[in-house]
Design an enzyme around this catalytic site. Structure first.
Site, PDB file in Angstrom:
ATOM      1  N   GLY A   1     -49.631  48.572  30.482  1.00 24.29           N
ATOM      2  CA  GLY A   1     -49.616  49.820  29.723  1.00 24.29           C
ATOM      3  C   GLY A   1     -48.764  49.694  28.487  1.00 24.29           C
ATOM      4  O   GLY A   1     -47.927  50.547  28.187  1.00 24.29           O
ATOM      5  N   ALA A   2     -48.983  48.605  27.726  1.00 24.79           N
ATOM      6  CA  ALA A   2     -48.011  48.175  26.723  1.00 24.79           C
ATOM      7  C   ALA A   2     -48.267  48.671  25.307  1.00 24.79           C
ATOM      8  O   ALA A   2     -47.434  48.469  24.433  1.00 24.79           O
ATOM      9  CB  ALA A   2     -47.955  46.642  26.702  1.00 24.79           C
ATOM     10  N   ASN A   3     -49.395  49.325  25.050  1.00 31.59           N
ATOM     11  CA  ASN A   3     -49.737  49.601  23.656  1.00 31.59           C
ATOM     12  C   ASN A   3     -49.188  50.924  23.114  1.00 31.59           C
ATOM     13  O   ASN A   3     -49.261  51.188  21.922  1.00 31.59           O
ATOM     14  CB  ASN A   3     -51.251  49.565  23.444  1.00 31.59           C
ATOM     15  CG  ASN A   3     -51.975  50.617  24.256  1.00 31.59           C
ATOM     16  OD1 ASN A   3     -52.260  50.383  25.424  1.00 31.59           O
ATOM     17  ND2 ASN A   3     -52.275  51.771  23.673  1.00 31.59           N
TER      18      ASN A   3
ATOM     19  N   GLY B   1     -46.232  54.552  23.910  1.00 29.81           N
ATOM     20  CA  GLY B   1     -45.201  55.195  24.712  1.00 29.81           C
ATOM     21  C   GLY B   1     -44.114  54.263  25.190  1.00 29.81           C
ATOM     22  O   GLY B   1     -43.611  53.412  24.450  1.00 29.81           O
TER      23      GLY B   1
ATOM     24  N   GLY C   1     -44.239  51.784  27.263  1.00 29.11           N
ATOM     25  CA  GLY C   1     -44.625  50.379  27.266  1.00 29.11           C
ATOM     26  C   GLY C   1     -44.439  49.734  25.909  1.00 29.11           C
ATOM     27  O   GLY C   1     -43.898  48.627  25.796  1.00 29.11           O
TER      28      GLY C   1
ATOM     29  N   SER D   1     -40.735  58.224  39.189  1.00 32.69           N
ATOM     30  CA  SER D   1     -40.756  59.495  38.474  1.00 32.69           C
ATOM     31  C   SER D   1     -39.870  60.503  39.176  1.00 32.69           C
ATOM     32  O   SER D   1     -39.713  60.470  40.407  1.00 32.69           O
ATOM     33  CB  SER D   1     -42.187  60.033  38.415  1.00 32.69           C
ATOM     34  OG  SER D   1     -42.215  61.357  37.935  1.00 32.69           O
TER      35      SER D   1
ATOM     36  N   TYR E   1     -50.211  62.406  41.818  1.00 35.15           N
ATOM     37  CA  TYR E   1     -49.336  61.705  40.881  1.00 35.15           C
ATOM     38  C   TYR E   1     -47.973  61.448  41.529  1.00 35.15           C
ATOM     39  O   TYR E   1     -47.451  60.331  41.482  1.00 35.15           O
ATOM     40  CB  TYR E   1     -49.151  62.514  39.595  1.00 35.15           C
ATOM     41  CG  TYR E   1     -48.212  61.845  38.615  1.00 35.15           C
ATOM     42  CD1 TYR E   1     -48.622  60.739  37.877  1.00 35.15           C
ATOM     43  CD2 TYR E   1     -46.905  62.304  38.446  1.00 35.15           C
ATOM     44  CE1 TYR E   1     -47.757  60.118  36.989  1.00 35.15           C
ATOM     45  CE2 TYR E   1     -46.034  61.687  37.554  1.00 35.15           C
ATOM     46  CZ  TYR E   1     -46.467  60.601  36.835  1.00 35.15           C
ATOM     47  OH  TYR E   1     -45.607  59.962  35.960  1.00 35.15           O
TER      48      TYR E   1
END
Length: 313
Positions: free
Chosen positions: A23-25, A27, A29, A152, A177
């Site tokens: 999830g690096a692209n 926020g 990440g 979370s 979630y």
């Protein structure tokens, strides 16, 4: 515990260390990758959309021209994609110093992954369980390696039920979630237990970013609701750069022993400097975590193979 005011400037030199961030692209990440690239790590951006990953690298190189970054396609929604990613990763790299299991969704409606799991449980937890297990041999053979899982605040209020991985339209998505993030937290703690049991020096740490202003919030909601949600997050929480600090501390601090839960030190845990949180010991139940582990191996088809396992009585 750590000193007050820890920031990414406290990260030491990471030359030669291979770091993988899911999830690096965008926020958290993206901010994590940027900070690690600034400290000379070899950063692999694992992304669902390869073009967005390449765009993120361009942004990083605008700040760090000499950054050593590579984008690789990984769809956490699909176990076959995870297996293919690992195959490609191992063909390219022979070590893995830091694995950061960051990718996640907060769905506004009921969905399933390609393998039939409720989407949040499948992407946030089961996908990372499979990825970590498939990369375990690389992690074990890399000196002082780490696995960082992202939990979370919501998970603090969730009861560990873990009996319906396919999900149901009758249950509120926020419940799934919370369950998916609690599963990540129990997994991280159980993984550390197993590393110690097998005399591994690899460490597993869990963290949470507080309330951070990222695209995760209000995804799929209407425009007005999305604006209001982001406005409230900005008021009580923090930006993505600061939100990434617990992840970065868990990934790089020399004070980490393994098994810690790192989060912001501010009121309610919504923002602040990274600190060690004791609530993980209240949330962790050995029996529940062990059963979740067995179920996860069955559901994903990924069995963890620890070195020297045959020597443990």
């Amino acid at each position: 515990m750590m000193s007050k005011g820890w920031t990414k400037n406290d990260i030491g030199d990471l030359t030669g260390k291979v770091v993988l961030v899911t999830g690096a692209n965008s926020g958290l990440g993206y901010e994590t990758c940027l900070a690690l690239a600034e400290k000379n790590a070899i950063v692999v951006l694992a992304v669902r959309n390869l073009n967005k990953g390449l765009e993120a690298i361009d942004k990083i190189k605008a700040v760090v021209p000499e950054a050593k970054c590579h984008a690789m396609q990984l769809d956490m929604n699909d176990l076959s994609s995870i297996r293919e990613f690992v195959h490609q990763f191992k063909a390219r790299y022979n070590s893995l110093s830091i694995l950061i299991n960051n990718a996640g969704i907060m769905a506004s409606s009921y969905q399933q992954t390609k393998d039939g799991f409720e989407s949040q449980m499948g992407i946030n937890y089961l996908g990372h369980f499979a990825l970590t297990g498939l990369l375990l041999d690389l992690l074990i053979k890399t000196p002082n390696s780490r696995v960082v899982s992202v939990g979370s605040l919501i998970a603090h209020k969730i009861k560990p039920e873990f009996h319906n991985f396919k999900g149901s339209k009758r249950m509120k998505p926020i419940k799934y979630y919370g369950e998916s993030k609690l599963a990540c937290m129990l997994f991280a703690k159980e993984l550390q237990y197993r590393f110690r049991l097998h005399n591994m020096e690899t460490k597993s740490i869990v963290c949470h970013p507080g309330i951070s202003q990222t695209k995760l919030f209000a995804r799929g909601s209407n425009k007005l609701k999305r604006k209001l949600t982001r406005a409230s997050v900005k008021f009580v929480g923090q930006g993505a750069e600061t939100g990434a600090y617990p992840i970065l501390y868990a990934a790089t601090s020399p004070n980490i022993r393994g098994g810690e839960y790192i989060g912001p030190d501010g009121r309610g845990g919504s923002k602040g400097a990274p600190t060690e949180l004791e609530i993980i010991d209240e949330l962790y139940n050995e029996h529940v975590a062990s059963n979740l582990w067995k179920i996860s191996e069955t559901l994903t088809g990924v069995t963890y193979k620890f070195k020297n396992e045959q020597k443990v009585l």
